[in-house]
Design a protein around this motif. Structure first.
Motif, PDB file in Angstrom:
ATOM      1  N   ILE A   1      -5.136  -7.684  -0.698  1.00  5.83           N
ATOM      2  CA  ILE A   1      -6.593  -7.873  -0.654  1.00  5.83           C
ATOM      3  C   ILE A   1      -7.254  -6.980   0.402  1.00  5.83           C
ATOM      4  CG2 ILE A   1      -6.656 -10.230  -1.557  1.00  5.83           C
ATOM      5  CD1 ILE A   1      -6.880 -11.208   1.364  1.00  5.83           C
ATOM      6  N   TYR A   2      -6.464  -6.386   1.287  1.00  2.00           N
ATOM      7  CA  TYR A   2      -7.076  -5.662   2.410  1.00  2.00           C
ATOM      8  C   TYR A   2      -7.535  -4.235   2.077  1.00  2.00           C
ATOM      9  CZ  TYR A   2      -5.732  -9.491   5.510  1.00  2.00           C
ATOM     10  OH  TYR A   2      -5.611 -10.705   6.110  1.00  2.00           O
ATOM     11  N   GLY A   3      -6.771  -3.518   1.298  1.00  5.39           N
ATOM     12  CA  GLY A   3      -7.188  -2.167   0.903  1.00  5.39           C
ATOM     13  C   GLY A   3      -7.317  -1.199   2.052  1.00  5.39           C
ATOM     14  N   CYS A   4      -6.303  -1.131   2.910  1.00  2.00           N
ATOM     15  CA  CYS A   4      -6.346  -0.183   4.027  1.00  2.00           C
ATOM     16  C   CYS A   4      -6.349   1.248   3.478  1.00  2.00           C
ATOM     17  CB  CYS A   4      -5.148  -0.394   4.947  1.00  2.00           C
ATOM     18  SG  CYS A   4      -5.140  -2.052   5.642  1.00  2.00           S
ATOM     19  N   GLU A   5      -7.102   2.100   4.162  1.00  2.14           N
ATOM     20  CA  GLU A   5      -7.341   3.448   3.632  1.00  2.14           C
ATOM     21  C   GLU A   5      -6.056   4.262   3.476  1.00  2.14           C
ATOM     22  OE1 GLU A   5     -11.000   5.155   5.179  1.00  2.14           O
ATOM     23  OE2 GLU A   5     -10.059   7.133   5.090  1.00  2.14           O
ATOM     24  N   TYR A   6      -5.087   4.008   4.346  1.00 11.25           N
ATOM     25  CA  TYR A   6      -3.867   4.813   4.311  1.00 11.25           C
ATOM     26  C   TYR A   6      -2.754   4.157   3.484  1.00 11.25           C
ATOM     27  CZ  TYR A   6      -2.778   1.348   7.854  1.00 11.25           C
ATOM     28  OH  TYR A   6      -2.608   0.163   8.507  1.00 11.25           O
ATOM     29  N   CYS A   7      -3.025   3.016   2.888  1.00 15.75           N
ATOM     30  CA  CYS A   7      -1.954   2.222   2.280  1.00 15.75           C
ATOM     31  C   CYS A   7      -1.363   2.906   1.045  1.00 15.75           C
ATOM     32  CB  CYS A   7      -2.472   0.841   1.904  1.00 15.75           C
ATOM     33  SG  CYS A   7      -1.168  -0.198   1.239  1.00 15.75           S
ATOM     34  N   ILE A  12       8.557 -11.731   6.550  1.00 18.75           N
ATOM     35  CA  ILE A  12       7.247 -11.815   5.887  1.00 18.75           C
ATOM     36  C   ILE A  12       6.271 -11.013   6.741  1.00 18.75           C
ATOM     37  CG2 ILE A  12       5.395 -13.357   5.116  1.00 18.75           C
ATOM     38  CD1 ILE A  12       7.677 -15.565   5.037  1.00 18.75           C
ATOM     39  N   ARG A  13       5.868  -9.863   6.212  1.00 16.35           N
ATOM     40  CA  ARG A  13       5.017  -8.960   7.019  1.00 16.35           C
ATOM     41  C   ARG A  13       3.552  -9.173   6.666  1.00 16.35           C
ATOM     42  NH1 ARG A  13       6.803  -2.925   8.572  1.00 16.35           N
ATOM     43  NH2 ARG A  13       8.763  -4.074   8.707  1.00 16.35           N
ATOM     44  N   THR A  14       2.693  -9.112   7.666  1.00 16.85           N
ATOM     45  CA  THR A  14       1.270  -9.404   7.436  1.00 16.85           C
ATOM     46  C   THR A  14       0.375  -8.693   8.445  1.00 16.85           C
ATOM     47  OG1 THR A  14      -0.311 -11.222   7.154  1.00 16.85           O
ATOM     48  CG2 THR A  14       1.283 -11.478   8.918  1.00 16.85           C
ATOM     49  N   LYS A  15      -0.886  -8.552   8.058  1.00 17.59           N
ATOM     50  CA  LYS A  15      -1.921  -8.152   9.022  1.00 17.59           C
ATOM     51  C   LYS A  15      -2.905  -9.301   9.184  1.00 17.59           C
ATOM     52  CE  LYS A  15      -2.019  -3.167   8.191  1.00 17.59           C
ATOM     53  NZ  LYS A  15      -2.211  -2.311   7.009  1.00 17.59           N
ATOM     54  N   SER A  16      -2.619 -10.416   8.567  1.00 17.29           N
ATOM     55  CA  SER A  16      -3.605 -11.498   8.527  1.00 17.29           C
ATOM     56  C   SER A  16      -3.627 -12.292   9.829  1.00 17.29           C
ATOM     57  CB  SER A  16      -3.307 -12.442   7.371  1.00 17.29           C
ATOM     58  OG  SER A  16      -2.336 -13.379   7.763  1.00 17.29           O
ATOM     59  N   ALA A  17      -4.653 -13.111   9.944  1.00 15.06           N
ATOM     60  CA  ALA A  17      -4.736 -14.038  11.085  1.00 15.06           C
ATOM     61  C   ALA A  17      -4.644 -15.449  10.514  1.00 15.06           C
ATOM     62  CB  ALA A  17      -6.047 -13.826  11.823  1.00 15.06           C
ATOM     63  N   LYS A  54     -11.796   1.625  11.484  1.00 11.25           N
ATOM     64  CA  LYS A  54     -12.000   2.788  10.637  1.00 11.25           C
ATOM     65  C   LYS A  54     -11.208   2.735   9.334  1.00 11.25           C
ATOM     66  CE  LYS A  54     -12.802   7.638  11.579  1.00 11.25           C
ATOM     67  NZ  LYS A  54     -12.513   8.770  12.418  1.00 11.25           N
ATOM     68  N   TYR A  55      -9.962   2.317   9.426  1.00 14.31           N
ATOM     69  CA  TYR A  55      -9.097   2.428   8.244  1.00 14.31           C
ATOM     70  C   TYR A  55      -8.611   1.088   7.681  1.00 14.31           C
ATOM     71  CZ  TYR A  55      -8.756   7.120  10.232  1.00 14.31           C
ATOM     72  OH  TYR A  55      -9.049   8.345  10.753  1.00 14.31           O
ATOM     73  N   GLU A  56      -8.793   0.024   8.433  1.00 18.19           N
ATOM     74  CA  GLU A  56      -8.309  -1.296   7.960  1.00 18.19           C
ATOM     75  C   GLU A  56      -9.478  -2.269   7.958  1.00 18.19           C
ATOM     76  OE1 GLU A  56      -5.255  -2.486  10.727  1.00 18.19           O
ATOM     77  OE2 GLU A  56      -4.009  -0.740  10.351  1.00 18.19           O
ATOM     78  N   GLN A  57     -10.582  -1.822   7.368  1.00 19.02           N
ATOM     79  CA  GLN A  57     -11.855  -2.528   7.559  1.00 19.02           C
ATOM     80  C   GLN A  57     -11.868  -3.987   7.098  1.00 19.02           C
ATOM     81  OE1 GLN A  57     -14.979  -0.133   5.917  1.00 19.02           O
ATOM     82  NE2 GLN A  57     -14.698   1.487   7.422  1.00 19.02           N
ATOM     83  N   LYS A  58     -11.024  -4.315   6.128  1.00 16.99           N
ATOM     84  CA  LYS A  58     -11.073  -5.693   5.618  1.00 16.99           C
ATOM     85  C   LYS A  58     -10.060  -6.605   6.311  1.00 16.99           C
ATOM     86  CE  LYS A  58     -12.917  -4.431   1.135  1.00 16.99           C
ATOM     87  NZ  LYS A  58     -12.545  -4.110  -0.239  1.00 16.99           N
ATOM     88  N   THR A  59      -9.328  -6.073   7.258  1.00 11.54           N
ATOM     89  CA  THR A  59      -8.308  -6.892   7.927  1.00 11.54           C
ATOM     90  C   THR A  59      -8.912  -7.599   9.139  1.00 11.54           C
ATOM     91  OG1 THR A  59      -7.614  -5.144   9.439  1.00 11.54           O
ATOM     92  CG2 THR A  59      -6.525  -5.217   7.286  1.00 11.54           C
TER      93      THR A  59
END
Lengths: 336, 278
Positions: free
Chosen positions: A101-107, A177-182, A210-215
């Motif tokens: 759901i995050y859509g990081c620019e470099y993903c 389990i890897r995540t960027k979530s809180a 800049k690149y992980e705007q939805k996280t």
């Protein structure tokens, strides 16, 4: 710009595509129950929607749809070479969900999949069976959250909890389990399991903005990590991908000092460091869709089909960040 | 550009009148009407006719990924829960004969009802067809042909079937006045959909891939660059613009260069490569 988007674009998950064979699956019913206003559309196979030609990934990211399907065929794969095995033998990964759901620019997912829509394979019981079959042959180190962010999806489909509950008594199974979530609060009710590693990807605030705007922000991620570590979970920190940009040293100085000012180093299980790297085919596709991304158009060098920073710069970055992490963690806990 | 495909003139007429479209006078296999940012074709009835007219229209007018194709027409509804005159934005289109299904991406906001369209090769009368054999909420004779043809040209979020309920598959005779009224009554909803697409296009970044920027074309011509070198130059310019958020000013000095041999062009090309690598 945001106003324009709000005016014209339907919110995400407005439509849920459901494979005919999983209409009555309990996970399907659970997910659909969370989106009472969504339009349900029956499909024969998830690829009929997910793999249509000429889809626009960037446009779809604005209004992602859910696709509920049954995973058939191969379910568990050998760990890819570009991923760190953290010294584990029998390194495998699986993808209960495709896309994030995050859509990081470099993903790399932007280069890997033809669609930005999110596929949830509801037949989690088949994943469990497959792991059990594998465990009969050997111990297994299994990463669950490469092609998605499983914990970020927990409110939609609680797969993280189910995997934890299922795996916690399996001695020969280690799960990452890897995540960027809180979103740690979504699993906080579960007792910490010694064979489950909660791995957080951390980036400097400059990169997040800049690149992980939805996280979630760095502060929110650190709060989540602290709670998990204090509760007794094994916590892994992933400084990966480390990106090169103006004043990158200062940004990573701050990130790492801030991280260990928030979380006691002795509560960290281990850490990994890796520079941005991506396969040739994925980068090619990403360059087609991301028309103005400086990170995607950086003049990377190719080595064995993988694009990354020039060797000298890569070494400089790794050495520098390793030096920063080394101040807080013993060398044997740091993986590059 | 919006490309509209209708089966009959009675369906097209209210659209032609509303948008002030003018008939193309040059000889043409199909009846085509053009206006400001809109082109409409009348395909005639059937899956193949609709596919042929759609392909003709999108080829003839050089449709690109920023354009939108709409199939507008009347349909029959299976259930009376849909009222006569209701406009349905179809989120699944089934070709009844092949069972192949097509899925437009519903990305932009709209105020229509949504449903499944099933396209048949012959008129459907509920008296002769058992309801269980009809999968769609609404039925027509063109949608699947239109969609499949348009899919060769456009992304799935830019192709839509808008069907207006005319009858309940009970063999009701088609009254041109009522068709006109039903389509006319839904033009505000169709126009609203089109407005949302215009807004989306303003928001979306330009897709650089579609055509070469003028500067690349000019330099390529002046330096006698090969197709491969032109492609490389295009990529380098795009890459530079992504990294620096501006056009490469230094390239302008090459605009007036006219080389007499390909070898001379190669020397300039190497200089350009060096400039754009920073």
């Amino acid at each position: 710009m945001k106003g324009l988007k709000k005016y014209s674009v339907i919110k995400s998950f407005s439509h849920i595509y459901v494979e005919e064979g999983v209409m009555d699956h309990p996970v399907t019913r659970e997910i659909i129950g969370k989106f009472p206003g969504a339009v349900k559309i029956g499909i024969k196979h998830y690829k009929d929607v997910f793999c249509r030609p000429r889809q626009n990934f960037i446009v779809q990211e604005m209004s992602r749809k859910l696709i509920l399907a049954r995973k058939k065929g191969e379910i568990i794969y050998s760990g890819p070479e570009v991923c760190q095995d953290f010294g584990n033998k029998n390194f495998y990964y699986t993808s209960p969900i495709l896309n994030c759901i995050y859509g990081c620019e470099y993903c790399y997912l932007r280069g890997m999949y033809p669609s930005a829509n999110i596929v949830v394979f509801v037949n989690i019981e088949d994943y469990f069976k497959e792991v059990e079959n594998l465990l009969k042959q050997q111990p297994v180190y299994l990463c669950l959250s490469y092609d998605t962010d499983l914990l970020a999806m927990e409110r939609i489909v609680p797969f993280t909890s189910r995997w934890i509950v299922h795996a916690s008594d399996k001695r020969d199974l280690i799960i990452e389990i890897r995540t960027k979530s809180a979103n740690y609060s979504a699993i906080r009710q579960l007792p910490p399991a010694g064979n489950i590693i909660l791995a957080w990807t951390l980036s400097p605030s400059e990169v997040i903005e800049k690149y992980e705007q939805k996280t979630p922000s760095l502060e929110l991620r650190l709060k989540s990590i602290k709670k998990a570590a204090d509760d007794g979970w094994k916590v892994r920190l992933c400084f990966d991908p480390v990106l090169y940009f103006e004043n990158w040293q200062r940004a990573y100085d701050y990130l790492i000092n801030q991280t260990f000012a928030t979380i006691q180093p002795e509560k960290i299980y281990d850490a990994s460091i890796g520079v941005f790297r991506i396969s040739r085919d994925y980068l090619k596709r990403m360059r087609k869709i991301a028309s103005a991304s400086e990170i995607i158009f950086y003049p990377y060098e190719e080595r064995n089909g993988i694009y990354s920073y020039p060797e000298e710069l890569k070494e400089e970055i790794l050495e520098y960040v390793f030096g920063l992490v080394r101040k807080y963690l013993p060398t044997e806990k740091i993986f590059i | 550009m919006f490309y509209i495909v209708t089966a009959f003139h009675t369906e097209a007429k209210p659209i032609i009148e509303h948008f002030g479209l003018k008939k193309i006078t040059r000889p043409c296999r199909f009846q085509v009407f053009v206006g400001d940012n809109i082109v409409l074709v009348e395909s005639g009835m059937s899956i193949v006719a609709s596919a042929a007219a759609t392909s003709f229209l999108l080829t003839e007018f050089g449709a690109g990924t920023r354009d939108v194709a709409l199939n507008v027409g009347v349909c029959g509804a299976k259930e009376k829960s849909l009222k006569k005159g209701d406009a349905i934005l179809c989120h699944k289109i089934i070709n009844h004969d092949t069972k192949r299904a097509f899925y437009p991406d519903i990305i932009v906001k709209h105020a229509m009802k949504e449903g499944v369209l099933e396209t048949f090769s012959s008129p459907v009368d509920k008296g002769e067809y058992s309801e269980s054999r009809i999968e769609g909420d609404v039925v027509d004779m063109e949608g699947a042909g239109f969609f499949e043809a348009a899919s060769f040209f456009l992304p799935p979020h830019k192709i839509h079937c808008v069907k207006v309920v005319y009858d309940y598959l009970d063999g009701e005779r088609v009254d041109p006045v009522r068709v006109w009224e039903y389509i006319r009554g839904n033009i505000p909803l169709i126009e609203n959909l089109m407005t949302c697409y215009n807004v989306l296009d303003e928001w979306c970044p330009e897709f650089f891939d579609e055509e070469e920027p003028e500067i690349v074309r000019e330099i390529s011509r002046g330096l006698k660059l090969s197709v491969t070198m032109t492609y490389q130059l295009k990529f380098m310019v795009r890459s530079y613009m992504a990294r620096h958020k501006r056009e490469p000013e230094a390239l302008k000095e090459f605009l007036n260069v006219k080389v007499s041999s390909k070898n001379e062009g190669k020397i300039y090309f190497e200089r350009i490569k060096e400039i754009l690598s920073h």
